[in-house]
Design a protein around this motif. Structure first.
Motif, PDB file in Angstrom:
ATOM      1  N   MET A 228     -10.284  36.135   1.433  1.00  0.00           N
ATOM      2  CA  MET A 228     -11.188  36.362   2.561  1.00  0.00           C
ATOM      3  C   MET A 228     -11.190  35.198   3.556  1.00  0.00           C
ATOM      4  SD  MET A 228     -12.336  39.305   1.760  1.00  0.00           S
ATOM      5  CE  MET A 228     -13.709  39.548   2.881  1.00  0.00           C
ATOM      6  N   GLY A 229     -10.926  34.002   3.061  1.00  0.00           N
ATOM      7  CA  GLY A 229     -10.963  32.812   3.913  1.00  0.00           C
ATOM      8  C   GLY A 229     -10.555  31.588   3.110  1.00  0.00           C
ATOM      9  N   VAL A 230     -10.786  30.433   3.677  1.00  0.00           N
ATOM     10  CA  VAL A 230     -10.398  29.172   3.045  1.00  0.00           C
ATOM     11  C   VAL A 230     -11.525  28.173   3.232  1.00  0.00           C
ATOM     12  CG1 VAL A 230      -8.742  27.248   3.093  1.00  0.00           C
ATOM     13  CG2 VAL A 230      -7.962  29.567   3.544  1.00  0.00           C
ATOM     14  N   LEU A 231     -11.745  27.331   2.233  1.00  0.00           N
ATOM     15  CA  LEU A 231     -12.632  26.183   2.430  1.00  0.00           C
ATOM     16  C   LEU A 231     -11.905  24.920   2.008  1.00  0.00           C
ATOM     17  CD1 LEU A 231     -13.708  25.293  -0.592  1.00  0.00           C
ATOM     18  CD2 LEU A 231     -15.407  27.057  -0.212  1.00  0.00           C
ATOM     19  N   GLY A 232     -12.380  23.788   2.498  1.00  0.00           N
ATOM     20  CA  GLY A 232     -11.700  22.536   2.169  1.00  0.00           C
ATOM     21  C   GLY A 232     -12.460  21.344   2.694  1.00  0.00           C
ATOM     22  N   VAL A 233     -11.864  20.165   2.516  1.00  0.00           N
ATOM     23  CA  VAL A 233     -12.470  18.928   2.993  1.00  0.00           C
ATOM     24  C   VAL A 233     -11.422  18.077   3.700  1.00  0.00           C
ATOM     25  CG1 VAL A 233     -14.259  18.842   1.222  1.00  0.00           C
ATOM     26  CG2 VAL A 233     -12.059  17.737   0.782  1.00  0.00           C
ATOM     27  N   VAL A 234     -11.909  17.264   4.645  1.00  0.00           N
ATOM     28  CA  VAL A 234     -11.098  16.265   5.330  1.00  0.00           C
ATOM     29  C   VAL A 234     -11.663  14.899   4.976  1.00  0.00           C
ATOM     30  CG1 VAL A 234     -10.265  15.390   7.545  1.00  0.00           C
ATOM     31  CG2 VAL A 234     -10.722  17.834   7.264  1.00  0.00           C
ATOM     32  N   GLY A 235     -10.797  13.991   4.538  1.00  0.00           N
ATOM     33  CA  GLY A 235     -11.238  12.648   4.197  1.00  0.00           C
ATOM     34  C   GLY A 235     -10.079  11.683   4.297  1.00  0.00           C
ATOM     35  N   PRO A 236     -10.294  10.442   3.909  1.00  0.00           N
ATOM     36  CA  PRO A 236      -9.204   9.473   3.950  1.00  0.00           C
ATOM     37  C   PRO A 236      -8.149   9.804   2.899  1.00  0.00           C
ATOM     38  CG  PRO A 236     -11.068   8.537   2.792  1.00  0.00           C
ATOM     39  CD  PRO A 236     -11.533   9.853   3.340  1.00  0.00           C
ATOM     40  N   SER A 237      -6.910   9.457   3.163  1.00  0.00           N
ATOM     41  CA  SER A 237      -5.876   9.648   2.142  1.00  0.00           C
ATOM     42  C   SER A 237      -6.212   8.850   0.890  1.00  0.00           C
ATOM     43  CB  SER A 237      -4.507   9.219   2.687  1.00  0.00           C
ATOM     44  OG  SER A 237      -4.110  10.076   3.735  1.00  0.00           O
ATOM     45  N   ARG A 238      -6.900   7.738   1.072  1.00  0.00           N
ATOM     46  CA  ARG A 238      -7.337   6.936  -0.080  1.00  0.00           C
ATOM     47  C   ARG A 238      -8.633   7.540  -0.636  1.00  0.00           C
ATOM     48  NH1 ARG A 238     -10.580   2.796  -1.571  1.00  0.00           N
ATOM     49  NH2 ARG A 238     -11.624   2.753   0.468  1.00  0.00           N
ATOM     50  N   MET A 239      -8.509   8.670  -1.289  1.00  0.00           N
ATOM     51  CA  MET A 239      -9.665   9.337  -1.897  1.00  0.00           C
ATOM     52  C   MET A 239      -9.409   9.536  -3.393  1.00  0.00           C
ATOM     53  SD  MET A 239      -9.374  13.415  -0.983  1.00  0.00           S
ATOM     54  CE  MET A 239      -9.297  13.285   0.803  1.00  0.00           C
TER      55      MET A 239
ATOM     56  N   GLU B  16       1.415  15.929   7.417  1.00  0.00           N
ATOM     57  CA  GLU B  16       1.514  17.280   6.847  1.00  0.00           C
ATOM     58  C   GLU B  16       0.376  18.154   7.360  1.00  0.00           C
ATOM     59  OE1 GLU B  16       3.396  15.973   2.490  1.00  0.00           O
ATOM     60  OE2 GLU B  16       1.384  16.791   2.642  1.00  0.00           O
ATOM     61  N   CYS B  17      -0.703  17.517   7.816  1.00  0.00           N
ATOM     62  CA  CYS B  17      -1.859  18.258   8.337  1.00  0.00           C
ATOM     63  C   CYS B  17      -1.571  18.871   9.700  1.00  0.00           C
ATOM     64  CB  CYS B  17      -3.079  17.343   8.428  1.00  0.00           C
ATOM     65  SG  CYS B  17      -3.571  16.592   6.852  1.00  0.00           S
ATOM     66  N   GLY B  18      -0.450  18.514  10.322  1.00  0.00           N
ATOM     67  CA  GLY B  18      -0.052  19.176  11.561  1.00  0.00           C
ATOM     68  C   GLY B  18      -0.092  18.313  12.803  1.00  0.00           C
ATOM     69  N   SER B  19      -0.572  17.068  12.681  1.00  0.00           N
ATOM     70  CA  SER B  19      -0.695  16.228  13.870  1.00  0.00           C
ATOM     71  C   SER B  19      -0.796  14.773  13.461  1.00  0.00           C
ATOM     72  CB  SER B  19      -1.922  16.632  14.691  1.00  0.00           C
ATOM     73  OG  SER B  19      -2.184  15.687  15.712  1.00  0.00           O
ATOM     74  N   GLU B  20      -0.336  13.872  14.356  1.00  0.00           N
ATOM     75  CA  GLU B  20      -0.479  12.435  14.110  1.00  0.00           C
ATOM     76  C   GLU B  20      -1.948  12.019  14.062  1.00  0.00           C
ATOM     77  OE1 GLU B  20       1.727  10.064  16.793  1.00  0.00           O
ATOM     78  OE2 GLU B  20       3.681  10.953  16.285  1.00  0.00           O
ATOM     79  N   ILE B  21      -2.822  12.859  14.608  1.00  0.00           N
ATOM     80  CA  ILE B  21      -4.251  12.559  14.586  1.00  0.00           C
ATOM     81  C   ILE B  21      -4.735  12.353  13.156  1.00  0.00           C
ATOM     82  CG2 ILE B  21      -6.555  13.556  15.000  1.00  0.00           C
ATOM     83  CD1 ILE B  21      -5.287  14.983  17.430  1.00  0.00           C
ATOM     84  N   TYR B  22      -4.109  13.062  12.205  1.00  0.00           N
ATOM     85  CA  TYR B  22      -4.557  13.011  10.815  1.00  0.00           C
ATOM     86  C   TYR B  22      -3.838  11.934  10.004  1.00  0.00           C
ATOM     87  CZ  TYR B  22      -6.821  17.368  12.024  1.00  0.00           C
ATOM     88  OH  TYR B  22      -7.612  18.315  12.628  1.00  0.00           O
ATOM     89  N   SER B  23      -3.166  11.002  10.688  1.00  0.00           N
ATOM     90  CA  SER B  23      -2.579   9.863   9.986  1.00  0.00           C
ATOM     91  C   SER B  23      -3.691   9.103   9.269  1.00  0.00           C
ATOM     92  CB  SER B  23      -1.883   8.940  10.990  1.00  0.00           C
ATOM     93  OG  SER B  23      -1.428   7.766  10.366  1.00  0.00           O
ATOM     94  N   GLY B  24      -3.481   8.813   7.990  1.00  0.00           N
ATOM     95  CA  GLY B  24      -4.514   8.143   7.196  1.00  0.00           C
ATOM     96  C   GLY B  24      -5.519   9.090   6.583  1.00  0.00           C
ATOM     97  N   CYS B  25      -5.347  10.399   6.819  1.00  0.00           N
ATOM     98  CA  CYS B  25      -6.270  11.412   6.285  1.00  0.00           C
ATOM     99  C   CYS B  25      -5.533  12.337   5.312  1.00  0.00           C
ATOM    100  CB  CYS B  25      -6.849  12.273   7.410  1.00  0.00           C
ATOM    101  SG  CYS B  25      -7.858  11.398   8.605  1.00  0.00           S
TER     102      CYS B  25
ATOM    103  N   VAL C 277       0.870  -1.187   0.000  1.00  0.00           N
ATOM    104  CA  VAL C 277       0.000   0.000   0.000  1.00  0.00           C
ATOM    105  C   VAL C 277       0.899   1.226   0.000  1.00  0.00           C
ATOM    106  CG1 VAL C 277      -1.848  -1.204   1.256  1.00  0.00           C
ATOM    107  CG2 VAL C 277      -0.140   0.126   2.519  1.00  0.00           C
ATOM    108  N   PRO C 278       0.405   2.380  -0.452  1.00  0.00           N
ATOM    109  CA  PRO C 278       1.246   3.587  -0.478  1.00  0.00           C
ATOM    110  C   PRO C 278       1.514   4.132   0.917  1.00  0.00           C
ATOM    111  CG  PRO C 278      -0.990   4.101  -1.179  1.00  0.00           C
ATOM    112  CD  PRO C 278      -0.920   2.604  -1.059  1.00  0.00           C
ATOM    113  N   THR C 279       2.684   4.701   1.101  1.00  0.00           N
ATOM    114  CA  THR C 279       3.006   5.453   2.315  1.00  0.00           C
ATOM    115  C   THR C 279       2.571   6.906   2.115  1.00  0.00           C
ATOM    116  OG1 THR C 279       5.178   6.069   1.459  1.00  0.00           O
ATOM    117  CG2 THR C 279       5.019   3.993   2.691  1.00  0.00           C
ATOM    118  N   GLU C 280       2.740   7.718   3.155  1.00  0.00           N
ATOM    119  CA  GLU C 280       2.452   9.148   3.003  1.00  0.00           C
ATOM    120  C   GLU C 280       3.373   9.767   1.955  1.00  0.00           C
ATOM    121  OE1 GLU C 280       2.513  11.202   6.736  1.00  0.00           O
ATOM    122  OE2 GLU C 280       0.791  10.114   7.541  1.00  0.00           O
TER     123      GLU C 280
END
Length: 341
Positions: free
Chosen positions: A308-319, A285-294, A65-68
């Protein structure tokens, strides 16, 4: 740098893994029609890819499987993105109601982005001090009760009812509104607040007590408006339950807590505001080990070239990055255009 054979195998491995989420073995890759290599040769190439840190075995005798690092290489070097069709763009634009005030528009954008991606969406709110004051009005409700009406950015209307110690006439209300409109219109919220604070002593000495009370009440309304109730909006948290790699109670609890604590996510969103275009953050890269796999995908939204601001999504790295990235990109562009209107 990968040679052509290694790139071909890695790209096919990524395609298979992103599609079904299962470790990919050398035999499976060797059977693909466009590979044309023996299983032994494929195993040797995969061993090289593993030494480079692009893939790994999740457990003994498994496929790879791929690594980060592998995700990062794949995203940066192998993906191409097609813009959304005009039909899909029109559908997003139609769902975002133009008549909404700014806060409601942000909330609508957050829910729509979560819906069209099937992930958790994030929308960093515009800073309140950037809002432009467009109109001030006072409406008498009774002898001592006045409705203060403030219009920001042409569409965000804030109302507050204030109680005065003494009655005030409609003429005096109009005079006060005219004075404040002359002095404050076109200023942003922070500038209007600073003006009133600097002039409060002279206003008290040069106007009657009624007008002074109204001006002071307006200052309090501006103060309330400056308070950022929520730094960013989160929608669709339960969407993460649909992904096997994230549907672990401890994992989800940690992610939900991270959304609620704000600080780490705000650092990432603030970082995204300084960057150009769409940004993709993988794992830590998201700033914390909490986001491992994301993975987190972000895009700033702009009005007249100003972020003015930012929008985005959080999901699995396998997206499916090829589908998700254009949706984030287009939603940010549409939101900026509607804020401008």
């Amino acid at each position: 740098m990968l040679n052509d054979r290694s790139q071909l195998l890695f790209k096919n491995l990524m395609g298979l893994y992103l599609n079904d989420g299962k470790p990919v073995g050398s035999t499976t890759l060797a059977k693909l029609p466009d590979i044309g290599l023996s299983s032994a040769t494929v195993r040797n190439v995969m061993a090289d890819l593993e030494k480079m840190g692009l893939i790994h075995a999740p457990h003994t005798s498994a496929g790879r499987v791929p690594t980060e690092v592998g995700y990062r290489f794949f995203i940066d070097s192998m993906l191409t993105y097609q813009p959304l069709s005009r039909q899909k763009e029109a559908s997003i634009r139609h769902e975002l109601a133009v008549g909404l005030n700014q806060d409601a528009l942000m909330e609508s954008a957050s829910k729509i982005l979560s819906g069209i991606t099937g992930m958790t969406s994030l929308v960093l709110m515009p800073k309140k001090e950037q809002e432009i004051l467009r109109h001030i009005d006072f409406i008498s409700l009774s002898a001592n009760r006045v409705l203060v009406v403030l219009v920001f950015n042409d569409q965000d209307v804030q109302n507050r009812i204030i109680e005065l110690e003494q009655p005030i006439s409609s003429d005096e209300l109009q005079k006060t509104a005219n004075f404040l409109n002359e002095q404050c219109l076109g200023k942003n919220l922070a500038e209007a607040k600073q003006f009133l604070m600097n002039r409060m002593d002279s206003i008290r000495s040069t106007t009657n007590s009624f007008m002074s009370s109204i001006v002071q009440a307006t200052d309090h309304v501006l103060e309330e408006q400056l308070v950022q109730k929520m730094p960013f909006l989160v929608s669709g948290k339960t969407n993460l339950l649909n992904y096997q790699e994230l549907a672990n109670s401890e994992k989800l609890k940690a992610l939900f807590n991270a959304f609620n604590q704000h600080s780490e996510m705000l650092n990432l969103l603030d970082k995204s505001m300084q960057a150009q275009g769409v940004q993709v953050f993988v794992g830590q890269e998201c700033g914390s080990e909490i986001y491992s796999g994301c993975s987190i995908i972000t895009k700033p939204y702009e009005v007249d070239g100003e972020v003015m601001g930012v929008l985005g999504v959080v999901g699995p790295s396998r997206m499916d990055y090829q589908k998700v990235v254009p949706k984030v990109d287009m939603t940010a562009k549409i939101l900026g255009s509607l804020l401008k209107k």
